[in-house]
Design an enzyme around this catalytic site. Sequence first.
Site, PDB file in Angstrom:
ATOM      1  N   GLU A   1      12.350   7.430  13.619  1.00 44.70           N
ATOM      2  CA  GLU A   1      12.366   6.956  12.226  1.00 44.70           C
ATOM      3  C   GLU A   1      11.596   8.009  11.443  1.00 44.70           C
ATOM      4  OE1 GLU A   1      14.119   4.358  11.746  1.00 44.70           O
ATOM      5  OE2 GLU A   1      14.023   3.137  13.565  1.00 44.70           O
TER       6      GLU A   1
ATOM      7  N   CYS B   1       7.646   6.540   3.284  1.00 40.91           N
ATOM      8  CA  CYS B   1       8.861   7.270   3.642  1.00 40.91           C
ATOM      9  C   CYS B   1       9.966   6.937   2.654  1.00 40.91           C
ATOM     10  CB  CYS B   1       9.285   6.922   5.055  1.00 40.91           C
ATOM     11  SG  CYS B   1       9.289   5.151   5.316  1.00 40.91           S
TER      12      CYS B   1
HETATM   13  P1  NAD Z   1       3.274  12.776  11.567  1.00 38.73           P
HETATM   14  O1  NAD Z   1       4.623  13.236  11.961  1.00 38.73           O
HETATM   15  O2  NAD Z   1       2.278  13.781  11.184  1.00 38.73           O
HETATM   16  O3  NAD Z   1       2.605  11.909  12.736  1.00 38.73           O
HETATM   17  C1  NAD Z   1       3.247  10.760  13.258  1.00 38.73           C
HETATM   18  C2  NAD Z   1       2.625  10.418  14.606  1.00 38.73           C
HETATM   19  O4  NAD Z   1       2.958  11.445  15.539  1.00 38.73           O
HETATM   20  C3  NAD Z   1       1.106  10.333  14.602  1.00 38.73           C
HETATM   21  O5  NAD Z   1       0.704   9.287  15.457  1.00 38.73           O
HETATM   22  C4  NAD Z   1       0.696  11.663  15.193  1.00 38.73           C
HETATM   23  O6  NAD Z   1      -0.572  11.632  15.800  1.00 38.73           O
HETATM   24  C5  NAD Z   1       1.792  11.847  16.228  1.00 38.73           C
HETATM   25  N1  NAD Z   1       1.977  13.210  16.728  1.00 38.73           N
HETATM   26  C6  NAD Z   1       1.783  14.377  16.065  1.00 38.73           C
HETATM   27  N2  NAD Z   1       2.083  15.415  16.870  1.00 38.73           N
HETATM   28  C7  NAD Z   1       2.492  14.886  18.044  1.00 38.73           C
HETATM   29  C8  NAD Z   1       2.930  15.444  19.279  1.00 38.73           C
HETATM   30  N3  NAD Z   1       3.023  16.746  19.444  1.00 38.73           N
HETATM   31  N4  NAD Z   1       3.267  14.605  20.275  1.00 38.73           N
HETATM   32  C9  NAD Z   1       3.211  13.273  20.100  1.00 38.73           C
HETATM   33  N5  NAD Z   1       2.781  12.685  18.981  1.00 38.73           N
HETATM   34  C10 NAD Z   1       2.430  13.487  17.960  1.00 38.73           C
HETATM   35  O7  NAD Z   1       3.494  11.705  10.379  1.00 38.73           O
HETATM   36  P2  NAD Z   1       2.416  10.984   9.492  1.00 38.73           P
HETATM   37  O8  NAD Z   1       1.850  11.967   8.527  1.00 38.73           O
HETATM   38  O9  NAD Z   1       1.513  10.156  10.289  1.00 38.73           O
HETATM   39  O10 NAD Z   1       3.379   9.972   8.696  1.00 38.73           O
HETATM   40  C11 NAD Z   1       4.116  10.357   7.592  1.00 38.73           C
HETATM   41  C12 NAD Z   1       5.552  10.666   7.948  1.00 38.73           C
HETATM   42  O11 NAD Z   1       6.157   9.544   8.570  1.00 38.73           O
HETATM   43  C13 NAD Z   1       6.400  10.956   6.722  1.00 38.73           C
HETATM   44  O12 NAD Z   1       7.283  12.003   7.003  1.00 38.73           O
HETATM   45  C14 NAD Z   1       7.157   9.654   6.513  1.00 38.73           C
HETATM   46  O13 NAD Z   1       8.346   9.791   5.790  1.00 38.73           O
HETATM   47  C15 NAD Z   1       7.385   9.217   7.927  1.00 38.73           C
HETATM   48  N6  NAD Z   1       7.636   7.788   8.019  1.00 38.73           N
HETATM   49  C16 NAD Z   1       8.896   7.350   8.315  1.00 38.73           C
HETATM   50  C17 NAD Z   1       9.172   5.989   8.342  1.00 38.73           C
HETATM   51  C18 NAD Z   1      10.541   5.469   8.661  1.00 38.73           C
HETATM   52  O14 NAD Z   1      10.671   4.272   8.948  1.00 38.73           O
HETATM   53  N7  NAD Z   1      11.587   6.275   8.608  1.00 38.73           N
HETATM   54  C19 NAD Z   1       8.158   5.089   8.078  1.00 38.73           C
HETATM   55  C20 NAD Z   1       6.873   5.568   7.803  1.00 38.73           C
HETATM   56  C21 NAD Z   1       6.626   6.924   7.770  1.00 38.73           C
END
Ligand code: NAD
Length: 528
Positions: free
Chosen positions: A290, A324
């Site tokens: 997502e 998002c």
């Molecule tokens: P992010 O991608 O920076 O991090 C998301 C998660 O991934 C965090 O828990 C982070 O610690 C983890 N992570 C980072 N690197 C990783 C790796 N190498 N291996 C495993 N896990 C790892 O996102 P964020 O800043 O926390 O959230 C914002 C983003 O999420 C925005 O792009 C937003 O649009 C998206 N989002 C999407 C939805 C949806 O339903 N489509 C909902 C909410 C947020």
Amino acid sequence: MPKESSFKLTYATMFNPPEELHINFEAALQKIKSNLGQEYPLLINGKERFTAEKNYEHSPINTDWHLATFQKGTAQDAADAIAAAKAAFPAWSHTPWEERVALLRKVADILDERVYEVAAAMVLEVGKNRSEALGEVAEAIALIRYACSQMEANGGYVRDMGSDPLPGFISTNQSVLRPYGVWLVISPFNFPAALTAGPTGSALVTGNTVVIKPSSDTCWTVSLLVDCLRQAGLPDGVVNLATGPGSTLGNALVESPDVSGITFTGSYDVGMNLYYNHTNLKYVRPTILELGGKNPTIISRHADVEDAALGTVRSAFGLQGQKCSAASRVYIEEPLYDKVVQRMVELTEKFAVGDPTERQVYLGPVINKKAYADYQTYVTDLAAAGTILTGGKQLKGGIYDKGYFCAPTIVADVPRNHPLWKKEMFLPITMVERVKDLDEAMQLANDTIYGLTAGFYGDPSEIDWFYDHIQAGVVYANRPQGSTTGAWPGFQPFGGWKGSGSSGKNAGGLYYLPLYLHEQIRNTVRRA
Ligand code: NAD
């Protein structure tokens, strides 16, 4: 939500909550603020674990506030959490689904009882306003209950199929959807309760066991949620919590061959990398992604100006644009452009920006130092390329100096080939553009890799055209509560097309739970 009231809090009803909601929230906030700085463990096989390195979380509202301390788990902790979930899988997957439903319903009830406490922690940790935080905990509860009700509505996903026409034999067939094994849930900072509880509830109720990895910015909300799961009495190892850096612990979780499936909610770049790593093993494992959005709102010349302007700014600036589903691009037909934009600016300038624990505040701070710095970079870039109509600066003075506060920003006249028309900024910045007609608006709206949500304001006769042509998973028409935001489980299941999601099925909807199950067809033959 409070039993004494018939009021149901959702993202659509949250703008005028009853007084009791404020009173209960304030009491919970006082309690939690007088007890800051506690330490929270990892949870592995039902046991608490403390690691050598710590993550000290501070509030984005006031960085002097030390909220709580969390563990910086290592690759070894990741391996142990997965091993615990793997060991718990045989018994949990063979537990009758009705018992799993009963346990998950208990989790939802416990979270319901603790809704004010969890929401108060979330306001301090994420910086979202109280209505948004209470709404999110209510959404988390609704997602768990929806998963339970889908399990029941589908009889545990066991279905009789046709019998083969074999002369002399009776040949019966059954379709049984069965869990995969260890499910990894990785959640983002912006909806730490709902986007951890939704996938976790769905994975558990279908019989998978779970390892949860939250964002390092939001371990507190998730630790409280895990506390509710423990309180409900889930067997040891069925749910495990692994906090720690994505680059070390996160990678170790993703790359483990003992993980059978993943739900990752987060940014496009991290999600796509994870997809390549996770699928680079001996066979393909389910990977529910997502991802981000760059959500357009289209406003026709026939729109109601007030509804369009109000819905658009609410979606652009709710949670400081860090949804998002935030409305980050607005295409307005020429005849209404000036009126809508003027009203958007007026409404935006009325939003109170400040400490989101305070009742009247709509925008709190952005999540962290990096987001705060990114905001400055983007507004500098946009000011050079176009016209800042309102906002455009980090806020300074008084309480603003303690946290990461940014003015909600509307920008016009940015050339259409500017990269920020396509990049998800994830900040309180929205871009407006004049279009000659709706076809031009639609072409621009669809011209990104994303396809999460979209909004439309116009004459009812134009709505079907909008629905038919827009490329997005959740679409709204003529909605003053928000042009692109505010989806609710069972009402507007949430998910994206194209680069916004991998499964094509929306969370909190009819087709979501089967993503956590693989099908087994059972053919039994006996002589007639
Ligand atoms: P992010 O991608 O920076 O991090 C998301 C998660 O991934 C965090 O828990 C982070 O610690 C983890 N992570 C980072 N690197 C990783 C790796 N190498 N291996 C495993 N896990 C790892 O996102 P964020 O800043 O926390 O959230 C914002 C983003 O999420 C925005 O792009 C937003 O649009 C998206 N989002 C999407 C939805 C949806 O339903 N489509 C909902 C909410 C947020």
